[in-house]
Enzyme design. Structure first.
Site, mmCIF file in Angstrom:
data_model
loop_
_atom_site.group_PDB
_atom_site.id
_atom_site.type_symbol
_atom_site.label_atom_id
_atom_site.label_comp_id
_atom_site.label_asym_id
_atom_site.label_seq_id
_atom_site.Cartn_x
_atom_site.Cartn_y
_atom_site.Cartn_z
ATOM 1 N N PRO A 236 41.031 -111.318 -24.004
ATOM 2 C CG PRO A 236 39.854 -111.369 -25.517
ATOM 3 C CD PRO A 236 40.921 -110.610 -25.219
ATOM 4 N N GLY A 238 39.307 -116.358 -21.218
ATOM 5 C CA GLY A 238 39.250 -117.863 -21.820
ATOM 6 C C GLY A 238 39.967 -118.469 -23.428
ATOM 7 C CG HIS A 458 11.552 -113.697 -36.015
ATOM 8 N ND1 HIS A 458 11.536 -113.258 -35.342
ATOM 9 C CD2 HIS A 458 12.960 -114.175 -35.582
ATOM 10 C CE1 HIS A 458 12.340 -112.434 -35.407
ATOM 11 N NE2 HIS A 458 13.552 -112.852 -35.480
ATOM 12 C CD GLU A 459 15.262 -117.757 -35.772
ATOM 13 O OE1 GLU A 459 16.545 -117.773 -36.155
ATOM 14 O OE2 GLU A 459 15.296 -117.479 -34.464
#
EC number: 3.4.24.-
Length: 676
Positions: A236, A238, A458-459
């Site tokens: 991939p 990097g 939500h979190e």
């Protein structure tokens, strides 16, 4: 090997180019100056009527008809003493082409018409008093420049442009268009070595053998071994493919040619193939040497795809030339090819076969041990606090590639410098990791209290769901600080370093991802668009379980995954199967969602407490969750605990080994020998 080393000038052509530019500028200035001074004259303009008056008063001394268009008039000395001519300039122009500078000039329709007027004006004068005239044909500087001078300037400019092109100037390389653009390096110019490459132990062993073959080839050839022709680095973006190639160049001590795959591709037919041949010609002259082609997929794509019948594909011609040079009749030993790509699936099969690229080295994202080694390399030039532990940083960055880890270290140093700190501490690294994961913090982003409350619940739903699921990854941090373009909050987890996932683990992962949407429905009775990325992730995971990994009873142990299938090709299953897959995916996600709703309703107090604390502090860590909702009900240690405890266990074993009676007895027996 020393004879192959040569110093390459940093700027081989600047003096030559500066000289040519100076010559061109000087020529332009001379032309402009001549044109300006040729127009500067002491001659005044007048009219035919005024000329008749001068002629009548006896002021005219000479008359010259020039090119049948102009008349130049020279006054006599007595006339110049008159007051009406006091403004006439008597100095002579340095670029004048006549013996005497005329005082006046005027334009006429034709010489015949002027002579007729002149005869009429002097008809009553005796012949001795009549003013004589001359007819002259001259070529002005402007006329000369438009006829001959402009051609000379054009020829000089063309010569100058060709010299620039041939020398590799900004205009291109029209005469060297088939020449290779590869840069040659030697050991003096490449400072990167294998010590600078961390986290790639297996890949380093492979390329170290290539370097050792170049340095000590006799050791291998004596046993009948042959030098490998090509090494393909696959991984991939990097992960350090180019860095590893630079290390090979720094360690090999042989000429190293570096070139990108896109450098072969041009709009002209045959240029790419010519550059391939020229590159290998240069390499064979410097053998043994190494050629590095970065992003080889630019020219190495599978042939026959996307080309029209009867058309000429320049990329295919370039690939054919490369295939012949790598393993053709004229192949010479001593040239090793290193190539890098992050898209091995598109490469032509003829390029990947043994005999061309004998070795394919997979360079994946580093594991926790590799990340620790990479951090040790990048922390070297940074002034860090004594409390910084590379092991802890390695556990906080799962899934990071080497380039991202380098970016984390650099961002941490910039944050510490921005805050005027004497050294980089752990808080700076945490902020840098947040910035790499979620983007830049939006301090000026205006969020209404209602939206902020939705984001907090939500979190909190994600955090509580993952906290009470056995196979979910442990939470590290949850934040409702806006980051990036559209991220209003995020939860960070520490995934376990593993290569296989069970059905239970993937189902728990889907439930945890749906925790945010479920919390919104329970608390507010409505849902928002904030779960977009969660839904995308769960949909992808569910389809993978059903159609790829065979984790569904209705579909069975079948996999419809085809890595070579393009988006335009037909699916490898029928419409009835596709409909069944869609139904099973929906059933799986609905079941996981109902499970998530039931879990959050059961732990509603924990959800409320965590959300309120988030609204107050905006960022919570794992220790805060332990204080608020207690320890996880599962006896599972975090990755960092396992990592550090493993080191502690090894250290304890070594200590016990040294304290064992056998070790003590051996030391006693060895002591007299040492004294003797």
């Amino acid at each position: 090997m020393d004879q192959n080393k040569r110093k390459i000038p940093k700027n081989p052509l600047p003096k030559k180019n500066n000289y040519q530019v100076g010559m061109l500028v000087a020529l332009i200035l001379v032309v402009v100056g001549l044109a300006y001074f040729s127009k500067s004259s002491t001659t005044e303009t007048t009219t035919l009527h005024d000329f008749k008056t001068m002629l009548k008063d006896g002021d005219v001394d000479e008359i010259t008809i020039v090119n049948n268009r102009w008349v130049e008039v020279v006054l006599n000395q007595d006339a110049l003493k008159k007051s009406k001519y006091k403004d006439i300039k008597e100095e002579r122009s340095p670029f004048s082409v006549v013996k005497q500078e005329p005082n006046y000039r005027f334009q006429i329709a034709s010489a015949d018409h002027f002579l007729k007027v002149l005869d009429e004006a002097q008809a009553n004068l005796p012949d001795a008093q009549k003013v004589p005239y001359e007819v002259d044909t001259r070529e002005s500087f402007g006329t000369w420049f438009m006829s001959s001078g402009f051609l000379l300037v054009l020829l000089f400019g063309f010569w100058f442009l060709m010299r620039r092109m041939a020398g590799g100037g900004a205009g291109g390389q029209i005469f060297n268009i088939g020449k290779s653009k590869a840069q040659m390096f030697d050991a003096d110019h490449m400072k990167v070595t294998f010590k600078d490459v961390a986290g790639l132990d297996e890949a380093k062993e492979e390329v170290e053998e290539v370097v050792d073959f170049l340095k000590n080839s006799k050791k291998y050839t004596d046993l009948g071994g042959k030098i490998p022709k090509g090494v393909l680095l696959v991984g991939p973006p990097g992960t350090g493919k180019t860095l590893l190639a630079k290390a090979v160049a720094g360690e090999a001590g042989v000429p190293f040619f570096s070139m990108s795959g896109s450098d072969f591709v041009e709009m002209f037919v045959g240029v790419g193939a010519a550059r391939v041949r020229d590159l290998f010609k240069q390499a064979k002259e410097k053998a043994p040497c190494i050629i590095f082609i970065d992003e080889i997929d630019a020219i190495g794509r599978s042939r026959g795809k996307g080309s029209m019948p009867g058309s000429n594909d320049e990329r295919e011609n370039t690939l054919n030339s490369l295939l012949v040079e790598m393993d053709g009749f004229g192949t010479d030993s001593g040239v090793i090819i290193l190539a890098a790509t992050n898209r091995p699936d598109v490469l032509d099969s003829a390029l990947l076969r043994a005999g061309r690229f004998d070795r394919q080295i997979s360079i994946d994202k580093p594991d926790i041990n590799g990340r620790e080694q990479i951090f040790k390399v990048h922390l070297g030039p940074i002034k860090v606090d004594k409390s910084i532990n590379p092991k802890e940083l390695a556990t906080q960055t799962p899934g990071f590639a080497g380039a991202e880890l380098a970016n984390v270290c650099n961002e941490a140093a910039l944050i510490a410098a921005r805050n005027n700190k004497p050294a980089v501490d752990m808080d700076d690294f945490m902020q840098a990791i947040d910035r790499v994961i979620g983007g830049l913090e939006k301090k000026n982003k205006i969020i209404s209290p209602g939206e902020k409350k939705i984001v907090a619940y939500h979190e909190a739903g994600h955090a509580v769901t993952g906290w009470f699921l056995e196979h979910a990854n442990p939470l590290v941090k949850v934040s409702i600080v806006p980051r990036g373009v559209a991220s209003l909050g995020y939860a960070q987890y520490l995934p376990k370093e593993q290569y296989l996932n069970t059905t239970e683990e993937m189902l728990d992962e889907i439930c945890m991802t749906l925790g945010g949407r479920a919390a919104e429905e329970i608390i507010f009775g409505r849902i928002s668009t904030g779960a977009l990325s969660d839904l995308e992730r769960t949909t992808k995971m569910a389809y993978s379980m059903v159609s790829i990994y065979g984790m569904n009873d209705e579909i069975g142990h079948l996999s419809y995954y085809d890595p070579n299938r393009s988006e335009y090709s037909s699916r490898p299953y029928s419409e009835a199967t596709a409909e069944k897959i869609d139904q099973e995916v929906k059933k799986l996600i609905d079941s996981a969602y109902q499970r998530t709703l039931a879990m959050l309703r059961e732990h509603s107090e924990a959800l409320e407490a965590l959300a309120q604390q988030l609204l107050e502090k905006e960022v919570l860590y794992q220790l805060d969750l332990v204080k608020l909702i207690g320890e996880r009900p599962f006896d599972k240690r975090t990755v960092y605990q396992e990592f550090t405890d493993g080191d502690a266990v090894e250290a304890k074993k070594e200590e016990e080994k040294l304290d064992s009676p056998e070790s003590t007895q051996e030391n006693k027996e060895e002591a007299p020998k040492g004294d003797a």
